[in-house]
Design a protein around this motif. Sequence first.
Motif, PDB file in Angstrom:
ATOM      1  N   GLY A 335       0.813  -1.222   0.000  1.00 48.34           N
ATOM      2  CA  GLY A 335       0.000   0.000   0.000  1.00 48.34           C
ATOM      3  C   GLY A 335       0.835   1.254   0.000  1.00 48.34           C
ATOM      4  N   LEU A 336       1.954   1.244   0.718  1.00 51.90           N
ATOM      5  CA  LEU A 336       2.845   2.406   0.707  1.00 51.90           C
ATOM      6  C   LEU A 336       3.506   2.587  -0.657  1.00 51.90           C
ATOM      7  CD1 LEU A 336       4.558   2.053   4.194  1.00 51.90           C
ATOM      8  CD2 LEU A 336       2.746   3.644   3.526  1.00 51.90           C
ATOM      9  N   THR A 337       3.834   1.486  -1.321  1.00 47.87           N
ATOM     10  CA  THR A 337       4.394   1.597  -2.677  1.00 47.87           C
ATOM     11  C   THR A 337       3.370   2.157  -3.650  1.00 47.87           C
ATOM     12  OG1 THR A 337       5.753  -0.333  -2.173  1.00 47.87           O
ATOM     13  CG2 THR A 337       5.599   0.311  -4.472  1.00 47.87           C
ATOM     14  N   ASP A 338       2.129   1.723  -3.526  1.00 46.75           N
ATOM     15  CA  ASP A 338       1.069   2.283  -4.362  1.00 46.75           C
ATOM     16  C   ASP A 338       0.862   3.760  -4.065  1.00 46.75           C
ATOM     17  OD1 ASP A 338      -1.429   1.556  -6.161  1.00 46.75           O
ATOM     18  OD2 ASP A 338      -2.187   2.783  -4.517  1.00 46.75           O
ATOM     19  N   GLY A 341       3.563   5.735  -5.778  1.00 48.67           N
ATOM     20  CA  GLY A 341       3.270   5.939  -7.196  1.00 48.67           C
ATOM     21  C   GLY A 341       2.229   7.012  -7.428  1.00 48.67           C
ATOM     22  N   ARG A 342       1.233   7.084  -6.561  1.00 46.82           N
ATOM     23  CA  ARG A 342       0.209   8.132  -6.705  1.00 46.82           C
ATOM     24  C   ARG A 342       0.770   9.510  -6.411  1.00 46.82           C
ATOM     25  NH1 ARG A 342      -4.994   6.106  -7.131  1.00 46.82           N
ATOM     26  NH2 ARG A 342      -5.169   3.854  -6.773  1.00 46.82           N
ATOM     27  N   LEU A 343       1.694   9.588  -5.436  1.00 44.25           N
ATOM     28  CA  LEU A 343       2.296  10.883  -5.139  1.00 44.25           C
ATOM     29  C   LEU A 343       3.179  11.365  -6.288  1.00 44.25           C
ATOM     30  CD1 LEU A 343       3.257  10.478  -1.371  1.00 44.25           C
ATOM     31  CD2 LEU A 343       1.356  11.780  -2.347  1.00 44.25           C
ATOM     32  N   LEU A 344       3.812  10.440  -7.001  1.00 41.72           N
ATOM     33  CA  LEU A 344       4.609  10.842  -8.155  1.00 41.72           C
ATOM     34  C   LEU A 344       3.750  11.445  -9.259  1.00 41.72           C
ATOM     35  CD1 LEU A 344       7.266   8.022  -8.650  1.00 41.72           C
ATOM     36  CD2 LEU A 344       7.660  10.394  -8.041  1.00 41.72           C
ATOM     37  N   ALA A 450      13.338   4.549  -7.911  1.00 37.34           N
ATOM     38  CA  ALA A 450      14.208   4.172  -6.803  1.00 37.34           C
ATOM     39  C   ALA A 450      14.364   5.316  -5.794  1.00 37.34           C
ATOM     40  CB  ALA A 450      15.576   3.747  -7.339  1.00 37.34           C
ATOM     41  N   ALA A 451      14.503   6.545  -6.295  1.00 35.51           N
ATOM     42  CA  ALA A 451      14.639   7.687  -5.387  1.00 35.51           C
ATOM     43  C   ALA A 451      13.361   7.925  -4.592  1.00 35.51           C
ATOM     44  CB  ALA A 451      15.016   8.939  -6.192  1.00 35.51           C
ATOM     45  N   ALA A 452      12.215   7.765  -5.233  1.00 35.83           N
ATOM     46  CA  ALA A 452      10.947   7.965  -4.532  1.00 35.83           C
ATOM     47  C   ALA A 452      10.739   6.910  -3.445  1.00 35.83           C
ATOM     48  CB  ALA A 452       9.790   7.935  -5.532  1.00 35.83           C
ATOM     49  N   LEU A 453      11.077   5.666  -3.749  1.00 38.57           N
ATOM     50  CA  LEU A 453      10.947   4.606  -2.740  1.00 38.57           C
ATOM     51  C   LEU A 453      11.904   4.825  -1.577  1.00 38.57           C
ATOM     52  CD1 LEU A 453      10.559   1.429  -4.989  1.00 38.57           C
ATOM     53  CD2 LEU A 453       8.787   2.575  -3.659  1.00 38.57           C
ATOM     54  N   LEU A 454      13.120   5.260  -1.876  1.00 33.70           N
ATOM     55  CA  LEU A 454      14.085   5.534  -0.815  1.00 33.70           C
ATOM     56  C   LEU A 454      13.639   6.707   0.052  1.00 33.70           C
ATOM     57  CD1 LEU A 454      16.824   4.828   0.431  1.00 33.70           C
ATOM     58  CD2 LEU A 454      17.883   6.422  -1.187  1.00 33.70           C
ATOM     59  N   ALA A 455      13.068   7.743  -0.584  1.00 36.07           N
ATOM     60  CA  ALA A 455      12.607   8.905   0.177  1.00 36.07           C
ATOM     61  C   ALA A 455      11.424   8.571   1.068  1.00 36.07           C
ATOM     62  CB  ALA A 455      12.244  10.040  -0.784  1.00 36.07           C
ATOM     63  N   PHE A 460      10.527   6.137   7.077  1.00 39.86           N
ATOM     64  CA  PHE A 460       9.561   5.220   7.680  1.00 39.86           C
ATOM     65  C   PHE A 460      10.265   4.110   8.470  1.00 39.86           C
ATOM     66  CE2 PHE A 460       6.868   1.379   7.189  1.00 39.86           C
ATOM     67  CZ  PHE A 460       5.788   1.795   7.960  1.00 39.86           C
ATOM     68  N   THR A 461      11.353   3.597   7.935  1.00 43.45           N
ATOM     69  CA  THR A 461      12.118   2.561   8.646  1.00 43.45           C
ATOM     70  C   THR A 461      12.748   3.105   9.909  1.00 43.45           C
ATOM     71  OG1 THR A 461      12.578   1.490   6.525  1.00 43.45           O
ATOM     72  CG2 THR A 461      13.967   0.879   8.382  1.00 43.45           C
ATOM     73  N   LEU A 462      13.287   4.317   9.845  1.00 43.61           N
ATOM     74  CA  LEU A 462      13.888   4.919  11.032  1.00 43.61           C
ATOM     75  C   LEU A 462      12.857   5.176  12.122  1.00 43.61           C
ATOM     76  CD1 LEU A 462      16.409   7.454   9.453  1.00 43.61           C
ATOM     77  CD2 LEU A 462      16.883   5.217  10.457  1.00 43.61           C
ATOM     78  N   VAL A 463      11.665   5.585  11.738  1.00 45.10           N
ATOM     79  CA  VAL A 463      10.601   5.827  12.731  1.00 45.10           C
ATOM     80  C   VAL A 463      10.198   4.531  13.417  1.00 45.10           C
ATOM     81  CG1 VAL A 463       8.187   6.510  12.962  1.00 45.10           C
ATOM     82  CG2 VAL A 463       9.750   7.937  11.657  1.00 45.10           C
ATOM     83  N   ILE A 464      10.033   3.460  12.635  1.00 42.72           N
ATOM     84  CA  ILE A 464       9.658   2.172  13.225  1.00 42.72           C
ATOM     85  C   ILE A 464      10.756   1.666  14.154  1.00 42.72           C
ATOM     86  CG2 ILE A 464       9.135  -0.239  12.692  1.00 42.72           C
ATOM     87  CD1 ILE A 464       6.874   1.689  12.110  1.00 42.72           C
TER      88      ILE A 464
END
Length: 474
Positions: A335-338, A341-344, A450-455, A460-464
Amino acid sequence: MLALRLTHAARPAVQLRRLLVAAASAGTGFLLLSALGYAMSHPETPGAAALRLAWCVVPVAAAVHLALAVARTDPGTRPRPGLSAVGLGPARLMAVSALTTALSCTLGSLLALLLFLHLRGDLTGLPFYGTAADFLAADQSLPVPAALTLLTLLPAIASATVALALRPRDPHPTTGRPARTFGRFGAYGHSPRKETFGAYGRFGARLGMRGSGTGGRGSGTASGKADDGAQPAGDAPGRRTAGADGGAPVLNAVTDPEPPAPDTGWAAALPGNRPSRAAAGLPWGVATLAAGLAVQAYTGGSAAVPALADLPVDAVAVLVGWIIIAVGLVLASPGLTDLCGRLLQAGRPGALRLLAGRVLMAEATRLGRPLGVLCAVASAGYAMAVLYEGPAPAFGPLTTLGALLVTGCTVATLLTAAVEARQSRADTTAALLRLGAPAAMLRSAAALRAAALLALFGPFTLVIADLAALPRAH
């Protein structure tokens, strides 16, 4: 024999992926055998030995995930036209893929057994001046049934997972009887067509339904009432049909649908406007993440209970909490990947942003799950590094091997999923190149994805990780 021929005739890239599966199987088998050796050399602490064996679940799961990703991208076991005529249908190809996975994992298990026996000194003298003899129980005889059981664990699980994931599915599932629908004023039938406003009250609108036998009243046809002149030509919507006597055309309001509006339905046909299946797991993923973080917070200040046969309950709770967090990340990442893509595509996107966003939405499930596993591994590593006290924490050889194994399998699985996504888009990429799209734009779209997924997934990983380590840090 067919699996061996397909394995031998594969390309170097495919062989490299299979060697990665064998290496992951070898590392996992060595960890399992090391847990067995620790249990043999420390019979007074069965709880610690059971905990070491429980921690091996994580590298086993990582190795099985890698084996499944490699089996999906194997071109030798992909259904092709003409293979069914020679007896290679979908079921046979699934069996070949499972057998190929079992062969790769068995090769790795055999390498792990040889290395374990070499370090114990069973094949030659004790290497490294006998430093590995304390946790491998070199002074005791190795129980062969237990060792073989542990070594066959990963090949059996990996082959069963591949067979279950690649099993043949019916592309045209059978449909049952149409559900009985109820209309206005208690009228019932099996037609899924909805009536428009005022259609029931029009004069003669129900004559066709009375003659068609809907509701169990008669078996005549609608044209039998056409010569009465009781149904005007312009009262009910639908197409005009000729009457029984060849007179003026009449309308059948039940069997003839209304002409659709010229602008309805086109927006729902676009890929970006259809409801996404990947976003359906986002609420469940968030709920599972909250449950895992609650487990970590609940066990944050607890201590080990020495009364339970020296079993560190705190460590077991940490393992259970991280497993729940990992499951939540895997469920929420598509869902986050989708969403990425919508934010792009937000605002007024150009061709580059539109292409990158649509590809992310189309590959949200395929790329999101390995991304979720990678986020779980990265957040667990970051939390462990934060929880360690001291400038330079000392890691043992088995801990280092387990960390490298899990991280390597996770990264390799993500790269293999990217290869699978590229293979699935091969026809679309070829069509874009034939239409004149520059290759540099396709590479820029890949870099933008790749840049969008990393951003998105980096913070998100650091927060978790911070939320999971916060109760124990204080």
